[in-house]
Design a protein around this motif. Structure first.
Motif, PDB file in Angstrom:
ATOM      1  N   ILE A 182       0.834  -1.209   0.000  1.00  0.00           N
ATOM      2  CA  ILE A 182       0.000   0.000   0.000  1.00  0.00           C
ATOM      3  C   ILE A 182       0.864   1.253   0.000  1.00  0.00           C
ATOM      4  O   ILE A 182       0.530   2.262  -0.639  1.00  0.00           O
ATOM      5  CB  ILE A 182      -0.936   0.001   1.232  1.00  0.00           C
ATOM      6  CG1 ILE A 182      -2.035  -1.060   1.055  1.00  0.00           C
ATOM      7  CG2 ILE A 182      -1.550   1.381   1.474  1.00  0.00           C
ATOM      8  CD1 ILE A 182      -2.850  -1.312   2.306  1.00  0.00           C
ATOM      9  N   GLU A 232      -6.863  10.730   3.318  1.00  0.00           N
ATOM     10  CA  GLU A 232      -7.735   9.601   3.019  1.00  0.00           C
ATOM     11  C   GLU A 232      -9.029   9.678   3.821  1.00  0.00           C
ATOM     12  O   GLU A 232     -10.110   9.339   3.321  1.00  0.00           O
ATOM     13  CB  GLU A 232      -7.003   8.295   3.309  1.00  0.00           C
ATOM     14  CG  GLU A 232      -7.758   7.043   2.905  1.00  0.00           C
ATOM     15  CD  GLU A 232      -8.081   6.965   1.427  1.00  0.00           C
ATOM     16  OE1 GLU A 232      -9.052   6.256   1.071  1.00  0.00           O
ATOM     17  OE2 GLU A 232      -7.381   7.616   0.609  1.00  0.00           O
ATOM     18  N   HIS A 273      -5.779   3.975   1.315  1.00  0.00           N
ATOM     19  CA  HIS A 273      -4.982   4.248   0.123  1.00  0.00           C
ATOM     20  C   HIS A 273      -3.964   5.328   0.479  1.00  0.00           C
ATOM     21  O   HIS A 273      -4.338   6.403   0.951  1.00  0.00           O
ATOM     22  CB  HIS A 273      -5.861   4.724  -1.035  1.00  0.00           C
ATOM     23  CG  HIS A 273      -6.934   3.744  -1.400  1.00  0.00           C
ATOM     24  ND1 HIS A 273      -8.197   3.770  -0.829  1.00  0.00           N
ATOM     25  CD2 HIS A 273      -6.922   2.700  -2.264  1.00  0.00           C
ATOM     26  CE1 HIS A 273      -8.918   2.789  -1.335  1.00  0.00           C
ATOM     27  NE2 HIS A 273      -8.173   2.118  -2.202  1.00  0.00           N
ATOM     28  N   ASP A 285      -1.174   8.074  -0.462  1.00  0.00           N
ATOM     29  CA  ASP A 285      -0.783   8.965  -1.561  1.00  0.00           C
ATOM     30  C   ASP A 285       0.626   9.473  -1.298  1.00  0.00           C
ATOM     31  O   ASP A 285       0.830  10.389  -0.495  1.00  0.00           O
ATOM     32  CB  ASP A 285      -1.768  10.129  -1.654  1.00  0.00           C
ATOM     33  CG  ASP A 285      -1.516  11.019  -2.880  1.00  0.00           C
ATOM     34  OD1 ASP A 285      -0.468  10.832  -3.532  1.00  0.00           O
ATOM     35  OD2 ASP A 285      -2.351  11.887  -3.161  1.00  0.00           O
TER      36      ASP A 285
END
Length: 759
Positions: free
Chosen positions: A271, A404, A500, A502
């Motif tokens: 991830i 997120e 998720h 970034d």
């Protein structure tokens, strides 16, 4: 729920605990050697890879990476610069998550940040700006790796769940790494933390951690040992859940932690775009552990650590069922530490037969994880915290997590409930953010609830209470508008949102030199960034005055040097020293300075008798009763006595502030943590141990203790050091220094680590 094994155990195939060596033999069909089986731990394999001594009994460790935050990195770099630093030899990350409230202390905090940025450029480091991430979350996301070792100048440096052995130490240990030296320790014992079963609905990582802390802290079961998490229960826990347990292991006083790893940890690295950093870790088929803590996850219930220590644990159910008795017990325990400084009461928190709290906080390296905050939002969805005294603040641990949570709607749900969502900041963990009102009761998913940790000032008559809980039960209490409630009592469907990461958030904002220093960069200083004062070498003979006598069962580093607003002065050794013991013994600084005047007179070539009338009388007694005291160089300074000092933070200032004020030693029955004892040594202070019962000591506050030939005794590695309490007669006492490496002896002889590296 939790069982401690009295002796070492064997673990077979990572599943079966066997106590008897003969049973092991019958199970595997051959003889077993305990010494060889002990090499089967995950910890042993990692330590072996990082040990450069060639002797696994005496380790000399070189770490892969270093981390510091903004109340430690200035002092560390200043010390390293004074000792010859030219570049950072390994990746060194400077985060800015403690002094992020830049309005406090004028320009002081932001000056520290600019110092860090320019040093990262000059020496080849990484700089994480304020509000981007708390130190440990950034390390999890960007630094951890399978079989790696990280050293951090924060006590909660723990990334074992990700397969990284990490240790939190005082700044001087990082200085050694920056100067290409080693971290020297005896091979630590390794204790298996055997997890079995699955957690129930409403139970979070803080609940499991508090249950373990409650079982092992007071008896010292894992003190200065490595906790190795194994067993079938591990696989049922998510990566975030494991991380939440792991970060709290500091509160057991262990040295470090490591976990077996699996596909869930591999997914964590995937991830975060770093799957190449994953490595599967497991103990060998037959592994010997020096102890074992069996944890039945099925039986863990939502927990609460009542004031004023993470080990003061109960189930929330117990507290609600026995409210008056438990609050009364907490008041009695608190009286030991607080004395009569304040009128501390909890009974007024009982409202309609229930415990009412005024504040909830979910924050930092322990509480600010993605899953914790999502679970809290699930519980609060459609509910409101009310418009009375109760407040709830939530601090995501990093900007990627915050982003997120904004994308998946969790932040909106929390704010609709009346909660406040803030940026990444460690302040609530040490009294620099969301400080409660006087007499208020705060429940927190953070790391500590020591006295004064939330910002109380006993000397001003201010006191409030912090209890530690998991984010889930904090949310349940919030939904009940401040009345203590277990998450197990809430009917909720957890969504299990997917995370998720970034990576652009850091790429666009974090300065990374990629290990390339730029010597042309000028370091940006501020008026509060000061060099360390000169420190004398250990003299031939020593006269020390006991200027503080503390009989609490444990003395925390927060009591030795308070956190909170004092953190603004971490870059100013003399300024910070003015706060030493200010909340525990406000007269300490004045008493230490008085006796320090005699040492200053000696260093200036004068007569100590002329600088201090009390010292003059003591020296005259020594001249008449102990003529040998006149030979060699005399040092005069102060010491404190505490039964068990040093629990808590890794901050070196708990020791260095005493040194700056003329401290030559500590006297203790034992030291709570290795890191505090190491801090004393690295600042040239003698870590004396006395075996005398604290209630029948031969010395007390105000006594002078003469230690003849102390320099020679350190050089000769004497185990028994005779000393004399100076009064009308000389009363003999004895101390030991415990186990010291040759390097540690040399540091003490030179007077501090800076002198040691200067030669």
């Amino acid at each position: 729920m939790i069982q401690l094994y009295e002796k070492g155990v064997y673990l077979i195939s990572g599943v079966d605990i066997v106590e008897n060596e003969n049973e092991v033999k019958s199970r595997i069909g051959k003889e077993v050697c305990q010494e060889e089986a002990a090499k089967g731990t995950i910890a042993y394999s990692i330590l072996e890879e990082h040990n450069v001594s060639g002797n696994m009994e005496r380790l000399e460790i070189k770490f892969d990476k270093l981390t510091s935050h903004d109340i430690t990195f200035v002092g560390i770099i200043q010390t390293a610069r004074a000792s010859g630093l030219e570049k950072f030899p390994i990746p060194y990350v400077l985060t800015n998550c403690h002094n992020s409230l830049c309005a406090v202390g004028g320009t002081i905090n932001e000056d520290d940040h600019m110092f860090g940025l320019t040093c990262a450029k000059k020496y080849g480091g990484i700089y994480v700006p304020p509000h981007q991430a708390v130190i440990h979350q950034y390390a999890r996301e960007m630094l951890a790796g399978g079989k790696k070792m990280i050293l951090g100048s924060d006590s909660h440096t723990r990334y074992g769940a990700l397969g990284t052995m990490a240790m939190g130490e005082g700044g001087p240990e990082l200085v050694k790494q920056l100067l290409n030296k080693t971290y020297d320790i005896k091979k630590p014992e390794v204790v298996a933390i055997y997890l079995d079963g699955k957690v129930s609905n409403g139970v979070g990582p803080q609940d499991v951690a508090l249950a373990i802390i409650g079982a092992v802290f007071e008896n010292g079961y894992v003190n200065n040992k490595v906790m190795e998490f194994v067993g079938p229960g591990v696989e049922h826990l998510s990566a975030d859940f494991r991380i939440g347990i792991d970060v709290m292991t500091t509160e057991t006083t262990c040295l470090s932690s490591i976990w077996k790893t699996d596909e869930k940890i591999k997914e964590f690295y995937d991830i975060h775009g770093r799957i190449e950093d994953y490595e599967e870790l497991n103990p060998k088929d037959v592994t010997y552990y020096d102890g074992c803590v069996y944890v039945n996850l099925n039986e863990i219930k939502p927990m609460i650590a009542m004031p004023f220590h993470p080990s003061n644990v109960y189930t929330i159910e117990e507290v609600n069922q026995n409210l008056k008795d438990i609050l009364h017990e907490v008041e009695k325990k608190a009286a030991v530490s607080l004395g009569d400084a304040v009128d501390y009461q909890l009974m007024d928190k009982i409202v309609d037969g229930k415990l009412y709290v005024e504040q909830g906080i979910i924050a930092g390296c322990a509480g600010g994880g993605f899953e914790n905050i999502c679970a809290a939002a699930d519980i609060l969805k459609g509910k409101y915290i009310g418009s009375d005294a109760f407040t709830l603040s939530v601090y995501p641990a990093s900007t990627p997590i915050y982003t997120e949570l904004a994308k998946n709607g969790v932040i909106a749900e929390l704010m609709e409930s009346g909660s406040v969502v803030k940026t990444a900041f460690c302040g609530p963990c040490f009294g620099a953010g969301d400080t409660p009102a006087n007499n208020a009761f705060s429940i927190r998913h953070t790391t500590r609830n020591f006295p004064n940790r939330e910002g109380s000032k006993l000397q001003n008559g201010q006191i409030s209470s912090v209890a530690l809980m998991d984010a889930r039960s904090i949310a349940a209490t919030s939904a009940n508008k401040g009345f203590l409630t277990s998450a197990a009592d809430i009917d909720v469907e957890y969504k299990g949102q997917k995370y998720h990461f970034d990576k652009r958030i850091y790429e666009n904002r974090v300065f990374d030199s990629h290990g390339e220093p730029d010597p042309s960069v000028e370091i940006q200083f501020g008026p509060n960034i000061k060099d360390w004062p000169e420190m004398s070498a250990l003299p031939d003979n020593l006269l020390i005055k006991v200027v503080s006598e503390i009989h609490d069962p444990v003395t925390t580093t927060d009591e030795l040097i308070p956190s909170g607003e004092t953190s603004s002065y971490r870059s100013n050794p003399l300024g910070l020293a003015e706060f030493t013991l200010s909340r525990k013994d406000p007269a300490y600084v004045g008493r230490a300075k008085e006796v320090q005047n005699a040492q200053k007179a000696i260093e200036a070539g004068g007569n100590p008798k002329e600088a201090n009338e009390e010292v003059k009388k003591i020296l005259e007694i020594l001249e008449s009763k102990c003529p040998e005291s006149q030979s060699g160089v005399l040092g005069v300074g102060s010491t404190i006595f505490a039964r068990k000092p040093g629990d808590g933070s890794a901050r070196e200032q708990a020791a260095s502030c005493q040194k700056v004020l003329g401290g030559w030693a500590n006297i203790a029955n034992e030291y709570a943590t290795k890191r505090y004892r190491s801090n004393l040594i690295n600042w040239g202070m003698l870590p004396f141990i006395t075996k005398e019962n604290h209630e029948n000591l031969n010395f007390h506050d105000g006594d002078y203790i003469f230690i003849p030939d102390i320099r020679k005794r350190v050089i000769d590695k004497d185990t028994d050091i005779k000393a004399y309490v100076v009064g009308e007669n000389l009363k003999e006492v004895s101390f030991t220094l415990g186990d010291l490496t040759d390097g540690e002896r040399d540091i003490i002889l030179k007077g501090c680590l800076i002198n040691y590296y200067r030669g």
